[in-house]
Scaffold this motif. Structure first.
Motif, short mmCIF file in Angstrom:
data_model
loop_
_atom_site.label_atom_id
_atom_site.label_comp_id
_atom_site.label_asym_id
_atom_site.label_seq_id
_atom_site.Cartn_x
_atom_site.Cartn_y
_atom_site.Cartn_z
N ASN A 66 0.82 -1.19 0.00
CA ASN A 66 0.00 0.00 0.00
C ASN A 66 0.87 1.26 0.00
N LYS A 67 1.90 1.27 0.81
CA LYS A 67 2.82 2.43 0.86
C LYS A 67 3.52 2.62 -0.47
N ILE A 68 3.93 1.51 -1.07
CA ILE A 68 4.64 1.61 -2.36
C ILE A 68 3.71 2.13 -3.44
N THR A 69 2.50 1.63 -3.50
CA THR A 69 1.56 2.06 -4.54
C THR A 69 1.11 3.51 -4.33
N LYS A 70 1.04 3.96 -3.10
CA LYS A 70 0.65 5.35 -2.85
C LYS A 70 1.79 6.32 -3.21
N SER A 71 3.00 5.84 -3.16
CA SER A 71 4.11 6.73 -3.47
C SER A 71 4.24 6.97 -4.97
N PHE A 72 3.62 6.15 -5.80
CA PHE A 72 3.70 6.34 -7.26
C PHE A 72 2.57 7.16 -7.71
#
Length: 72
Positions: A66-72
């Motif tokens: 979730n953190k990775i996808t929100k950072s993109f």
């Protein structure tokens, strides 16, 4: 008369011995069940911990994803 008393005493002793044998058998069964319960308790505790860790790994994976996808 004396023979009747002897027979009665012998009969009583036989009944006592039979009862003691049944009691011994029940004690053995009870001890076996107690060992089985303790083993089940230990193995269920191990299994519960294993699933808890598996669940935590999944939760952490989704949090990181979730953190990775929100950072993109």
């Amino acid at each position: 008369m004396l023979t009747d008393v002897q027979e009665s005493v012998i009969e009583s002793i036989d009944k006592i011995l039979q009862r003691q044998e049944r009691i011994d058998l029940l004690v053995e069964r009870t001890e076996g069940l107690n060992r089985a319960v303790n083993q089940f308790h230990r193995s269920s505790r191990v299994l519960r911990r294993r699933f808890w860790w598996q669940n935590m790994k999944c939760i952490l994976f989704f949090i990181i994803l979730n953190k990775i996808t929100k950072s993109f």
